[in-house]
Design a protein around this motif. Structure first.
Motif, PDB file in Angstrom:
ATOM      1  N   CYS A   1       0.854  -1.178   0.000  1.00  0.00           N
ATOM      2  CA  CYS A   1       0.000   0.000   0.000  1.00  0.00           C
ATOM      3  C   CYS A   1       0.898   1.238   0.000  1.00  0.00           C
ATOM      4  O   CYS A   1       2.114   1.134   0.143  1.00  0.00           O
ATOM      5  N   GLY A   2       0.321   2.386  -0.148  1.00  0.00           N
ATOM      6  CA  GLY A   2       1.097   3.617  -0.164  1.00  0.00           C
ATOM      7  C   GLY A   2       1.792   3.902   1.148  1.00  0.00           C
ATOM      8  O   GLY A   2       2.849   4.523   1.192  1.00  0.00           O
ATOM      9  N   HIS A   3       1.218   3.405   2.229  1.00  0.00           N
ATOM     10  CA  HIS A   3       1.800   3.644   3.548  1.00  0.00           C
ATOM     11  C   HIS A   3       3.134   2.910   3.709  1.00  0.00           C
ATOM     12  O   HIS A   3       3.966   3.284   4.534  1.00  0.00           O
ATOM     13  N   SER A   4       3.362   1.886   2.892  1.00  0.00           N
ATOM     14  CA  SER A   4       4.611   1.131   2.955  1.00  0.00           C
ATOM     15  C   SER A   4       5.826   2.029   2.764  1.00  0.00           C
ATOM     16  O   SER A   4       6.871   1.825   3.389  1.00  0.00           O
ATOM     17  N   PHE A   5       5.724   3.038   1.907  1.00  0.00           N
ATOM     18  CA  PHE A   5       6.839   3.954   1.669  1.00  0.00           C
ATOM     19  C   PHE A   5       7.111   4.814   2.895  1.00  0.00           C
ATOM     20  O   PHE A   5       8.256   5.086   3.228  1.00  0.00           O
ATOM     21  N   ARG A   6       6.066   5.234   3.554  1.00  0.00           N
ATOM     22  CA  ARG A   6       6.242   6.066   4.748  1.00  0.00           C
ATOM     23  C   ARG A   6       6.933   5.270   5.850  1.00  0.00           C
ATOM     24  O   ARG A   6       7.853   5.746   6.505  1.00  0.00           O
ATOM     25  N   ILE A   7       6.495   4.035   6.045  1.00  0.00           N
ATOM     26  CA  ILE A   7       7.102   3.176   7.058  1.00  0.00           C
ATOM     27  C   ILE A   7       8.557   2.893   6.709  1.00  0.00           C
ATOM     28  O   ILE A   7       9.452   2.973   7.554  1.00  0.00           O
ATOM     29  N   GLY A   8       8.812   2.562   5.452  1.00  0.00           N
ATOM     30  CA  GLY A   8      10.167   2.248   5.013  1.00  0.00           C
ATOM     31  C   GLY A   8      11.108   3.435   5.150  1.00  0.00           C
ATOM     32  O   GLY A   8      12.259   3.288   5.572  1.00  0.00           O
ATOM     33  N   ALA A   9      10.617   4.620   4.806  1.00  0.00           N
ATOM     34  CA  ALA A   9      11.449   5.823   4.913  1.00  0.00           C
ATOM     35  C   ALA A   9      11.780   6.122   6.368  1.00  0.00           C
ATOM     36  O   ALA A   9      12.926   6.453   6.701  1.00  0.00           O
ATOM     37  N   ALA A  10      10.815   5.982   7.244  1.00  0.00           N
ATOM     38  CA  ALA A  10      11.053   6.238   8.665  1.00  0.00           C
ATOM     39  C   ALA A  10      12.028   5.217   9.244  1.00  0.00           C
ATOM     40  O   ALA A  10      12.937   5.567  10.009  1.00  0.00           O
ATOM     41  N   THR A  11      11.869   3.972   8.863  1.00  0.00           N
ATOM     42  CA  THR A  11      12.765   2.923   9.346  1.00  0.00           C
ATOM     43  C   THR A  11      14.192   3.157   8.861  1.00  0.00           C
ATOM     44  O   THR A  11      15.152   3.037   9.623  1.00  0.00           O
ATOM     45  N   SER A  12      14.341   3.502   7.582  1.00  0.00           N
ATOM     46  CA  SER A  12      15.669   3.765   7.017  1.00  0.00           C
ATOM     47  C   SER A  12      16.323   4.972   7.677  1.00  0.00           C
ATOM     48  O   SER A  12      17.521   4.960   7.966  1.00  0.00           O
ATOM     49  N   ALA A  13      15.543   6.004   7.904  1.00  0.00           N
ATOM     50  CA  ALA A  13      16.082   7.205   8.550  1.00  0.00           C
ATOM     51  C   ALA A  13      16.541   6.902   9.973  1.00  0.00           C
ATOM     52  O   ALA A  13      17.621   7.326  10.391  1.00  0.00           O
ATOM     53  N   ALA A  14      15.752   6.137  10.708  1.00  0.00           N
ATOM     54  CA  ALA A  14      16.128   5.774  12.080  1.00  0.00           C
ATOM     55  C   ALA A  14      17.405   4.937  12.083  1.00  0.00           C
ATOM     56  O   ALA A  14      18.296   5.147  12.905  1.00  0.00           O
ATOM     57  N   ALA A  15      17.513   4.004  11.136  1.00  0.00           N
ATOM     58  CA  ALA A  15      18.706   3.163  11.041  1.00  0.00           C
ATOM     59  C   ALA A  15      19.942   3.978  10.690  1.00  0.00           C
ATOM     60  O   ALA A  15      21.056   3.629  11.065  1.00  0.00           O
ATOM     61  N   ALA A  16      19.733   5.094   9.980  1.00  0.00           N
ATOM     62  CA  ALA A  16      20.847   5.965   9.598  1.00  0.00           C
ATOM     63  C   ALA A  16      21.200   6.961  10.694  1.00  0.00           C
ATOM     64  O   ALA A  16      22.102   7.781  10.528  1.00  0.00           O
ATOM     65  N   GLY A  17      20.460   6.917  11.807  1.00  0.00           N
ATOM     66  CA  GLY A  17      20.780   7.781  12.937  1.00  0.00           C
ATOM     67  C   GLY A  17      20.090   9.135  12.943  1.00  0.00           C
ATOM     68  O   GLY A  17      20.446  10.011  13.723  1.00  0.00           O
ATOM     69  N   VAL A  18      19.080   9.305  12.095  1.00  0.00           N
ATOM     70  CA  VAL A  18      18.330  10.561  12.085  1.00  0.00           C
ATOM     71  C   VAL A  18      17.514  10.643  13.373  1.00  0.00           C
ATOM     72  O   VAL A  18      16.892   9.665  13.790  1.00  0.00           O
ATOM     73  N   GLU A  19      17.527  11.800  14.001  1.00  0.00           N
ATOM     74  CA  GLU A  19      16.812  11.980  15.266  1.00  0.00           C
ATOM     75  C   GLU A  19      15.297  11.861  15.066  1.00  0.00           C
ATOM     76  O   GLU A  19      14.766  12.238  14.018  1.00  0.00           O
ATOM     77  N   ASP A  20      14.627  11.347  16.104  1.00  0.00           N
ATOM     78  CA  ASP A  20      13.189  11.095  16.023  1.00  0.00           C
ATOM     79  C   ASP A  20      12.387  12.328  15.621  1.00  0.00           C
ATOM     80  O   ASP A  20      11.479  12.236  14.786  1.00  0.00           O
ATOM     81  N   HIS A  21      12.696  13.478  16.208  1.00  0.00           N
ATOM     82  CA  HIS A  21      11.895  14.672  15.902  1.00  0.00           C
ATOM     83  C   HIS A  21      12.065  15.103  14.442  1.00  0.00           C
ATOM     84  O   HIS A  21      11.147  15.649  13.848  1.00  0.00           O
ATOM     85  N   ILE A  22      13.209  14.825  13.852  1.00  0.00           N
ATOM     86  CA  ILE A  22      13.415  15.142  12.429  1.00  0.00           C
ATOM     87  C   ILE A  22      12.585  14.185  11.570  1.00  0.00           C
ATOM     88  O   ILE A  22      11.933  14.605  10.605  1.00  0.00           O
ATOM     89  N   ILE A  23      12.590  12.911  11.914  1.00  0.00           N
ATOM     90  CA  ILE A  23      11.782  11.931  11.173  1.00  0.00           C
ATOM     91  C   ILE A  23      10.312  12.311  11.252  1.00  0.00           C
ATOM     92  O   ILE A  23       9.591  12.257  10.250  1.00  0.00           O
ATOM     93  N   GLN A  24       9.845  12.722  12.428  1.00  0.00           N
ATOM     94  CA  GLN A  24       8.454  13.122  12.590  1.00  0.00           C
ATOM     95  C   GLN A  24       8.130  14.342  11.731  1.00  0.00           C
ATOM     96  O   GLN A  24       7.066  14.424  11.117  1.00  0.00           O
ATOM     97  N   THR A  25       9.051  15.287  11.660  1.00  0.00           N
ATOM     98  CA  THR A  25       8.844  16.485  10.845  1.00  0.00           C
ATOM     99  C   THR A  25       8.776  16.114   9.359  1.00  0.00           C
ATOM    100  O   THR A  25       7.904  16.604   8.631  1.00  0.00           O
ATOM    101  N   LEU A  26       9.678  15.259   8.923  1.00  0.00           N
ATOM    102  CA  LEU A  26       9.690  14.862   7.518  1.00  0.00           C
ATOM    103  C   LEU A  26       8.439  14.085   7.141  1.00  0.00           C
ATOM    104  O   LEU A  26       7.937  14.202   6.028  1.00  0.00           O
ATOM    105  N   GLY A  27       7.914  13.308   8.091  1.00  0.00           N
ATOM    106  CA  GLY A  27       6.705  12.540   7.833  1.00  0.00           C
ATOM    107  C   GLY A  27       5.433  13.330   8.045  1.00  0.00           C
ATOM    108  O   GLY A  27       4.356  12.838   7.791  1.00  0.00           O
ATOM    109  N   ARG A  28       5.591  14.554   8.501  1.00  0.00           N
ATOM    110  CA  ARG A  28       4.479  15.463   8.789  1.00  0.00           C
ATOM    111  C   ARG A  28       3.620  14.922   9.889  1.00  0.00           C
ATOM    112  O   ARG A  28       2.468  14.968   9.947  1.00  0.00           O
TER     113      ARG A  28
END
Length: 72
Positions: free
Chosen positions: A45-72
């Motif tokens: 589904c379309g939500h798969s990209f949002r989940i995948g992007a958040a997971t990849s960002a977290a694995a790369a060490g991006v801070e939680d609040h930045i991931i939340q901002t990028l995901g709106r």
């Protein structure tokens, strides 16, 4: 043809380079492609990209609040 830096990366039409590709159009193209490749529609589904992007960002060490901002 070169796009301007402030134009969207993916557009609805080659004739209108300023209109971003809508979520619905993207999901429709994605479904058509994956079904042709033999995947079942219920596997994605379309939500798969949002989940995948958040997971990849977290694995790369991006801070939680930045991931939340990028995901709106």
């Amino acid at each position: 043809m070169r796009a301007l830096a402030n134009f969207p990366l993916f557009v609805e039409s080659e004739l209108d380079l300023s209109t971003p590709l809508s979520r619905a159009t993207f999901i429709n193209y994605l479904r058509q492609l994956l079904i042709r490749l033999g995947y079942r529609e219920s596997d994605f589904c379309g939500h798969s990209f949002r989940i995948g992007a958040a997971t990849s960002a977290a694995a790369a060490g991006v801070e939680d609040h930045i991931i939340q901002t990028l995901g709106r």
